[in-house]
Design a protein around this motif. Structure first.
Motif, PDB file in Angstrom:
ATOM      1  N   ASP A 227      54.486  11.881 132.456  1.00  0.00           N
ATOM      2  CA  ASP A 227      55.637  10.984 132.646  1.00  0.00           C
ATOM      3  C   ASP A 227      55.214   9.570 133.032  1.00  0.00           C
ATOM      4  N   SER A 228      54.029   9.441 133.628  1.00  0.00           N
ATOM      5  CA  SER A 228      53.574   8.109 134.026  1.00  0.00           C
ATOM      6  C   SER A 228      53.217   7.246 132.821  1.00  0.00           C
ATOM      7  N   CYS A 229      53.124   7.848 131.653  1.00  0.00           N
ATOM      8  CA  CYS A 229      52.829   7.092 130.428  1.00  0.00           C
ATOM      9  C   CYS A 229      54.090   6.496 129.798  1.00  0.00           C
ATOM     10  N   ILE A 230      55.268   6.994 130.187  1.00  0.00           N
ATOM     11  CA  ILE A 230      56.495   6.619 129.482  1.00  0.00           C
ATOM     12  C   ILE A 230      56.773   5.126 129.566  1.00  0.00           C
ATOM     13  N   GLU A 231      56.826   4.576 130.761  1.00  0.00           N
ATOM     14  CA  GLU A 231      57.200   3.168 130.898  1.00  0.00           C
ATOM     15  C   GLU A 231      56.150   2.214 130.322  1.00  0.00           C
ATOM     16  N   PRO A 232      54.827   2.466 130.517  1.00  0.00           N
ATOM     17  CA  PRO A 232      53.838   1.619 129.838  1.00  0.00           C
ATOM     18  C   PRO A 232      53.965   1.644 128.317  1.00  0.00           C
ATOM     19  N   VAL A 233      54.285   2.814 127.759  1.00  0.00           N
ATOM     20  CA  VAL A 233      54.481   2.913 126.304  1.00  0.00           C
ATOM     21  C   VAL A 233      55.675   2.070 125.878  1.00  0.00           C
ATOM     22  N   ILE A 234      56.782   2.204 126.571  1.00  0.00           N
ATOM     23  CA  ILE A 234      57.984   1.437 126.225  1.00  0.00           C
ATOM     24  C   ILE A 234      57.726  -0.059 126.389  1.00  0.00           C
TER      25      ILE A 234
ATOM     26  N   SER B   6      42.838  15.373 124.308  1.00  0.00           N
ATOM     27  CA  SER B   6      44.186  15.771 124.692  1.00  0.00           C
ATOM     28  C   SER B   6      45.096  14.581 124.417  1.00  0.00           C
ATOM     29  N   VAL B   7      46.376  14.842 124.276  1.00  0.00           N
ATOM     30  CA  VAL B   7      47.291  13.738 123.969  1.00  0.00           C
ATOM     31  C   VAL B   7      48.576  13.867 124.781  1.00  0.00           C
ATOM     32  N   VAL B   8      49.036  12.739 125.266  1.00  0.00           N
ATOM     33  CA  VAL B   8      50.388  12.655 125.822  1.00  0.00           C
ATOM     34  C   VAL B   8      51.278  12.074 124.735  1.00  0.00           C
ATOM     35  N   LEU B   9      52.267  12.837 124.324  1.00  0.00           N
ATOM     36  CA  LEU B   9      53.231  12.392 123.319  1.00  0.00           C
ATOM     37  C   LEU B   9      54.444  11.829 124.054  1.00  0.00           C
ATOM     38  N   VAL B  10      54.669  10.537 123.888  1.00  0.00           N
ATOM     39  CA  VAL B  10      55.835   9.905 124.494  1.00  0.00           C
ATOM     40  C   VAL B  10      56.895   9.730 123.412  1.00  0.00           C
TER      41      VAL B  10
ATOM     42  N   LYS C 295      35.983  15.586 128.515  1.00  0.00           N
ATOM     43  CA  LYS C 295      34.556  15.288 128.457  1.00  0.00           C
ATOM     44  C   LYS C 295      34.269  13.791 128.562  1.00  0.00           C
ATOM     45  N   TYR C 296      35.132  12.958 127.974  1.00  0.00           N
ATOM     46  CA  TYR C 296      34.815  11.537 127.874  1.00  0.00           C
ATOM     47  C   TYR C 296      35.806  10.600 128.557  1.00  0.00           C
ATOM     48  N   MET C 297      37.071  10.979 128.613  1.00  0.00           N
ATOM     49  CA  MET C 297      38.079  10.076 129.190  1.00  0.00           C
ATOM     50  C   MET C 297      39.158  10.917 129.876  1.00  0.00           C
ATOM     51  N   PRO C 298      38.851  11.434 131.065  1.00  0.00           N
ATOM     52  CA  PRO C 298      39.817  12.302 131.755  1.00  0.00           C
ATOM     53  C   PRO C 298      41.141  11.588 132.004  1.00  0.00           C
ATOM     54  N   MET C 299      42.207  12.363 131.946  1.00  0.00           N
ATOM     55  CA  MET C 299      43.537  11.801 132.135  1.00  0.00           C
ATOM     56  C   MET C 299      43.773  11.441 133.594  1.00  0.00           C
ATOM     57  N   GLN C 300      44.368  10.293 133.815  1.00  0.00           N
ATOM     58  CA  GLN C 300      44.764   9.864 135.143  1.00  0.00           C
ATOM     59  C   GLN C 300      46.293   9.866 135.211  1.00  0.00           C
TER      60      GLN C 300
END
Length: 434
Positions: free
Chosen positions: A345-352, A278-282, A336-341
């Motif tokens: 939206d919690s990915c936005i600031e770490p990405v920036i 699965s992917v979070v697109l920021v 299966k291998y790396m469940p999302m935590q």
């Protein structure tokens, strides 16, 4: 008149509906969402930025598909040289890494070359997994530093856990001469399998699909809940029931199989073994367009949250307001291998923050847009469970007369043209069943 139902409205479904044009059968496409396009849809934001569900471009070499896609947008497309690069520990490297080591620390290049030469001396034995394939082709140092590190981020599992039947032209295996030339010179021949791409001038990537489905009947807001193959009936969450004479499905197999009436337990268990990331697109929009010269960048460092960045305004300037630029980051997970935590939206600031750290976003940049989208099905993971599980699932669908297609129906690493042709083949199968 026979009725053919198509589940989905993405690229594979577009291929199926295109093949069925002119046939003496009714054809209706159903989508659970309130918009069409599936994974190849485009979101147009009020602030003038447009983002696809991933970095979709067309680089097919199939002349028939090239012409179909071109006519779908009335010839209004951009055709550009594909520029790609890589980021590793503060170094920006031309893609692919294996033939572009120039500029890396001398000790790194030395260890890579020595390891490459050492591996070349060994007889090529049986390669049981992707890690062994990488080491045999690149040497242990290069393999572990770059593609194996990327695999852990992008596929969410170590390379040892992957088979090799998905590789195709994706991973170039260089000669010693190519490795040395790339280490000594900043200018070497481009050996990447994609040299150029096309992208619609207006409307985002979805414009291709919209143009290909001009004659199709599309019904939105219909989420499948039950498939009865004996009665040939579909039941949707909104209570609607539809009978069909032939069925084409692009629904992801792990979702489709449990909805089928009478499905054997072993087939349900097999479908549950199929792994997909699965992917979070920021999405980030900036007040300037000179962000990068590359349309796509790969990231190998564990401490950089994203695996890949794309720059939609470099596909077509119409993906951003005048003078502005856009970035889309991909952060991968898998059930299966790396469940999302956390949440998307919690990915936005770490990405920036990481974009700032690597120098893409400046301290004085105006961030005009930031958003995050979760895409449940991204890339099929070719782990060692896949072959047996997929054979069981596809065998069952063949038995009950369901024609499957697309990346998540075929459960394969399909590009957009492959998905379109997969839909055409599924339509042929549906016609044959009639």
């Amino acid at each position: 008149m026979s009725a053919i139902a198509i589940l989905g409205t993405g690229m594979a479904a577009a291929g199926a509906s295109y093949r069925l044009r002119g046939e003496k059968h009714s054809c209706v496409l159903y989508d659970k969402r309130t918009y069409s396009g599936g994974h190849t849809a485009t979101v147009h934001w009020p602030d003038g930025f447009s983002f696809d569900f991933g970095p979709h471009v067309s680089f097919t070499k199939d002349e028939r598909v090239r012409e179909l896609f071109a006519s779908a947008v009335d010839g209004a497309y951009e055709e550009k040289k594909y520029n790609l690069n890589n980021y590793w520990q503060g170094h920006w490297i031309v893609h692919p890494v294996q033939t572009n080591l120039y500029g890396l620390p001398p000790e790194v290049i030395t260890n890579i070359v020595l390891s490459f030469v050492e591996e070349e001396k060994k007889p090529l034995g049986k390669l049981d997994n992707y890690a062994e394939w990488l080491i045999a082709g690149y040497g242990k140092v290069m393999a572990e530093t770059f593609p194996m590190a990327y695999t852990a981020k992008y596929h969410t599992t170590p390379a040892e856990n992957l088979t090799t039947d998905w590789i195709g032209p994706r991973m170039y295996r260089p000669t010693l001469e190519e490795v040395l030339m790339g280490a000594l010179s900043p200018k070497v021949p481009n050996v990447h399998y994609v040299q150029s791409f096309r992208y619609p001038t207006h409307g985002g990537f979805q414009s291709y699909i919209d143009g290909l489905r001009t004659e199709a009947e599309i019904v939105l807001g219909h989420e499948l809940m039950r498939l009865d193959p004996a009665a040939k009936e579909l039941t949707f969450r909104n209570g609607a029931r539809v009978e069909y004479d032939a069925l084409v499905s692009s629904i992801a197999l792990p979702d489709l199989i449990p909805m089928i009436v009478g499905v054997p337990t072993e087939v349900v268990e097999a479908a549950a073994q199929l792994a997909c990331s699965s992917v979070v697109l920021v999405n980030v929009g900036l007040g300037r367009c000179d962000i990068s010269n590359a349309q796509l960048s790969y990231f190998y460092d564990k401490d950089v949250i994203f695996s890949r960045l794309s720059f939609p305004h470099l596909f077509t300037p119409n993906n951003a307001p005048p003078g502005c630029g856009s970035i889309q980051a991909e952060v991968y997970f898998s059930k299966k291998y790396m469940p999302m935590q956390g949440t998307p939206d919690s990915c936005i600031e770490p990405v920036i923050a990481d974009m700032r750290r690597i120098g893409l976003i400046r301290e004085d940049d105006k961030i005009l847009h930031k958003s995050a989208t979760f895409v449940e099905y991204a890339n099929v993971i070719f782990d060692h469970d896949r072959p047996k599980a997929l054979a069981a699932v596809h065998g069952y669908l063949d038995e009950i007369g369901v024609s499957y297609c697309g990346r998540y129906g075929d459960w394969a690493y399909l590009w957009t043209d492959d998905s379109f042709k997969s839909g055409e083949r599924a339509a042929e199968s549906a016609l044959a069943r009639l």
